[in-house]
Design an enzyme around this catalytic site. Structure first.
Site, PDB file in Angstrom:
ATOM      1  N   CYS A  76     -67.783   4.496-107.390  1.00 22.69           N
ATOM      2  CA  CYS A  76     -66.633   3.779-106.917  1.00 22.69           C
ATOM      3  C   CYS A  76     -67.072   2.026-106.835  1.00 22.69           C
ATOM      4  O   CYS A  76     -68.034   1.571-106.355  1.00 22.69           O
ATOM      5  CB  CYS A  76     -66.386   3.660-105.209  1.00 22.69           C
ATOM      6  SG  CYS A  76     -64.730   3.961-104.821  1.00 22.69           S
TER       7      CYS A  76
ATOM      8  N   ASN B 187     -78.637  14.200-112.062  1.00 23.85           N
ATOM      9  CA  ASN B 187     -78.194  14.229-110.307  1.00 23.85           C
ATOM     10  C   ASN B 187     -76.806  14.662-110.263  1.00 23.85           C
ATOM     11  O   ASN B 187     -76.570  14.842-109.129  1.00 23.85           O
ATOM     12  CB  ASN B 187     -78.240  12.716-109.953  1.00 23.85           C
ATOM     13  CG  ASN B 187     -77.598  11.845-110.793  1.00 23.85           C
ATOM     14  OD1 ASN B 187     -77.862  11.602-111.790  1.00 23.85           O
ATOM     15  ND2 ASN B 187     -76.890  10.925-110.207  1.00 23.85           N
TER      16      ASN B 187
ATOM     17  N   THR C  97     -96.091  -6.571 -99.348  1.00 25.03           N
ATOM     18  CA  THR C  97     -96.909  -6.001 -98.258  1.00 25.03           C
ATOM     19  C   THR C  97     -96.518  -4.381 -98.223  1.00 25.03           C
ATOM     20  O   THR C  97     -95.170  -4.115 -98.228  1.00 25.03           O
ATOM     21  CB  THR C  97     -96.485  -6.519 -96.853  1.00 25.03           C
ATOM     22  OG1 THR C  97     -96.745  -7.905 -97.117  1.00 25.03           O
ATOM     23  CG2 THR C  97     -97.509  -5.922 -95.879  1.00 25.03           C
TER      24      THR C  97
ATOM     25  N   HIS D 139     -87.139   9.936-100.139  1.00 33.34           N
ATOM     26  CA  HIS D 139     -85.950  10.264 -99.192  1.00 33.34           C
ATOM     27  C   HIS D 139     -85.232  11.563-100.119  1.00 33.34           C
ATOM     28  O   HIS D 139     -84.343  12.175 -99.325  1.00 33.34           O
ATOM     29  CB  HIS D 139     -85.095   9.151 -98.769  1.00 33.34           C
ATOM     30  CG  HIS D 139     -84.071   8.785-100.165  1.00 33.34           C
ATOM     31  ND1 HIS D 139     -82.683   9.341 -99.993  1.00 33.34           N
ATOM     32  CD2 HIS D 139     -84.176   7.711-101.019  1.00 33.34           C
ATOM     33  CE1 HIS D 139     -82.105   8.648-101.260  1.00 33.34           C
ATOM     34  NE2 HIS D 139     -83.064   7.922-101.803  1.00 33.34           N
TER      35      HIS D 139
ATOM     36  N   GLY E 214     -86.399   4.896-106.127  1.00 34.61           N
ATOM     37  CA  GLY E 214     -86.359   5.305-107.441  1.00 34.61           C
ATOM     38  C   GLY E 214     -85.741   4.001-108.089  1.00 34.61           C
ATOM     39  O   GLY E 214     -86.059   3.751-109.332  1.00 34.61           O
ATOM     40  N   THR E 215     -84.846   3.280-107.559  1.00 39.71           N
ATOM     41  CA  THR E 215     -83.999   2.159-108.241  1.00 39.71           C
ATOM     42  C   THR E 215     -85.218   1.131-108.813  1.00 39.71           C
ATOM     43  O   THR E 215     -85.178   0.944-109.754  1.00 39.71           O
ATOM     44  CB  THR E 215     -83.043   1.260-107.320  1.00 39.71           C
ATOM     45  OG1 THR E 215     -81.984   2.412-107.205  1.00 39.71           O
ATOM     46  CG2 THR E 215     -82.412   0.266-108.144  1.00 39.71           C
TER      47      THR E 215
ATOM     48  N   GLN F  81     -84.787  13.479-109.134  1.00 31.16           N
ATOM     49  CA  GLN F  81     -84.353  14.680-108.506  1.00 31.16           C
ATOM     50  C   GLN F  81     -85.116  15.715-108.519  1.00 31.16           C
ATOM     51  O   GLN F  81     -84.789  16.791-108.018  1.00 31.16           O
ATOM     52  CB  GLN F  81     -82.743  14.924-109.229  1.00 31.16           C
ATOM     53  CG  GLN F  81     -81.867  14.141-109.171  1.00 31.16           C
ATOM     54  CD  GLN F  81     -81.263  14.190-107.723  1.00 31.16           C
ATOM     55  OE1 GLN F  81     -81.298  15.286-106.899  1.00 31.16           O
ATOM     56  NE2 GLN F  81     -80.366  13.099-106.979  1.00 31.16           N
TER      57      GLN F  81
END
Length: 390
Positions: free
Chosen positions: A331, A155, A241, A205, A73-74, A183
């Protein structure tokens, strides 16, 4: 304490791989051949990648040529935002419009464009439910807008955004539209063609597939500037790849998610109702954040505030009791920041620091909900006592 004996209520962070995805990956892990090689081994690896691409496209209302494989996603968000801005700024457009409740992959990419590429960034307002305010939408998108990026579903509080309207408004002004649907895909109905969007990000994931692979859907005629240069794989915008096994695992997981989606959505919504009512029974003064109407939010996310209790203290106490959940707070350098999503929704800093996110998924059961209800009163009262003492 073994993994299986824990109560996992953090599916929005990641969800367990489904057996079908493990099987598909395992089958491919011993395969030899780079999917970019021309010999027979390379061609058979390429076939697996292309069949996976076709399956993924079919499940999200896209054409196979519109699926660009990424590392998740990033990367999809970065490629969409920087790639579209750089391609669009050639025509002199400098505006980037986004919402203040986006994932940091979007927010930080946009802020970086503002600092490094002279992008003119504007943020839409959101209401107290975390939904994009329609009037700021029409005022924010102009003929100078290069890109509009608004997430499909949030999210932290699960709020669904009016992506169809956003895509339509962007098109009227000739701007590119993008949505981070990390999401949403596999959990609610997502159809790329029907949405009218130019770009859409999602990842494996979060829907039962492996880490390390995601996709960016990009309309075929859309030009994107590459952010990774090299061998020119993936339409020349994303070199590297290809991970054959991960592509197979991604396709298998999405297949299962789409096959079970309607029944699973109903089951998870019911489970969330039970979770919310059992939390309220255990802690009557708890506050629920996000949209009330089910049609306005994701099935499995419940964001609940415990006024006067620091959420990270409750989180650690629940953790010790074998329950995994999360705070919306990020954090950074060991100092927890209040959730930017709740702040944008109008919460005070203290309120934003007192909220926990419980998120359900395909392995969630009623036993998980009961375990939370049993552990919560003590965790909350200890956190409250510690806060009063501090």
């Amino acid at each position: 304490m073994g993994f299986m004996s824990r109560t996992y209520l953090d599916h929005a962070a990641t969800t367990p791989m489904v057996p079908e995805a493990v099987e598909a990956m395992t089958r491919e892990l011993t395969r030899i051949g780079n999917a970019s090689s021309l010999h027979a081994s390379g061609r058979s690896a390429r076939r697996v990648v292309e069949e996976s691409r076709e399956a993924i496209a079919a499940h999200v209302g896209a054409k196979p040529a519109e699926v660009i494989f990424t590392s998740g996603g990033t990367e999809s968000d970065n490629l969409a935002i920087k790639g579209a801005f750089w391609a669009g700024s050639e025509s002199g457009r400098r505006g980037v419009v986004t919402s203040p409740i986006e994932h940091h992959a979007v927010l930080d990419s946009v802020a970086w464009l503002g600092r490094s590429a002279n992008a003119e960034v504007s943020y839409l307002l959101v209401d107290s439910d975390g939904r994009t305010d329609r009037s700021t939408l029409t005022n924010s998108i102009t003929s100078d807008t290069a890109l509009v990026s608004v997430m499909w579903a949030n999210n932290e509080v699960g709020a669904l955004q009016p992506v169809g309207q956003i895509a339509e408004l962007a098109a009227v002004h000739g701007a590119i539209s993008h949505s981070d649907a990390v999401q949403a895909v596999g959990h609610i109905d997502v159809d790329f063609a029907a949405s009218g969007l130019d770009l859409l990000s999602f990842t494996a994931h979060k829907l039962g597939g492996p880490y390390g692979i995601g996709a960016l859907l990009a309309r075929r005629e859309l030009r994107l500037a590459p952010i990774t240069h090299g061998g020119g794989q993936e339409r020349d915008v994303r070199s590297g790849t290809l991970d054959v096994a991960a592509a197979a695992g991604f396709a298998a997981a999405l297949e299962v998610a789409i096959r079970d989606r309607v029944a699973e959505e109903r089951r998870i919504r019911q489970l969330r109702r039970e979770l919310v009512s059992s939390v309220h029974a255990a802690v009557p003064w708890a506050v629920l954040y996000g949209p009330i109407a089910e049609v306005d939010r994701l099935p499995g996310i419940a964001n609940i505030g415990f006024p006067g209790c620091p959420a990270d203290a409750i989180l650690m106490l629940l953790d010790a009791a074998g329950i995994d959940c999360s705070t919306g707070a990020a954090c950074s350098a060991g100092v927890s920041q209040p959730s930017h999503v709740l702040l944008a929704m109008g919460c005070s800093e203290a309120e934003a620091r007192s909220a926990l996110r419980f998120s359900l998924g395909h392995s969630s059961t009623m036993a998980d909900v009961r375990a939370l209800a049993a552990a919560l009163p003590e965790a909350v009262s200890r956190a409250k006592a510690a806060a009063a003492f501090a």
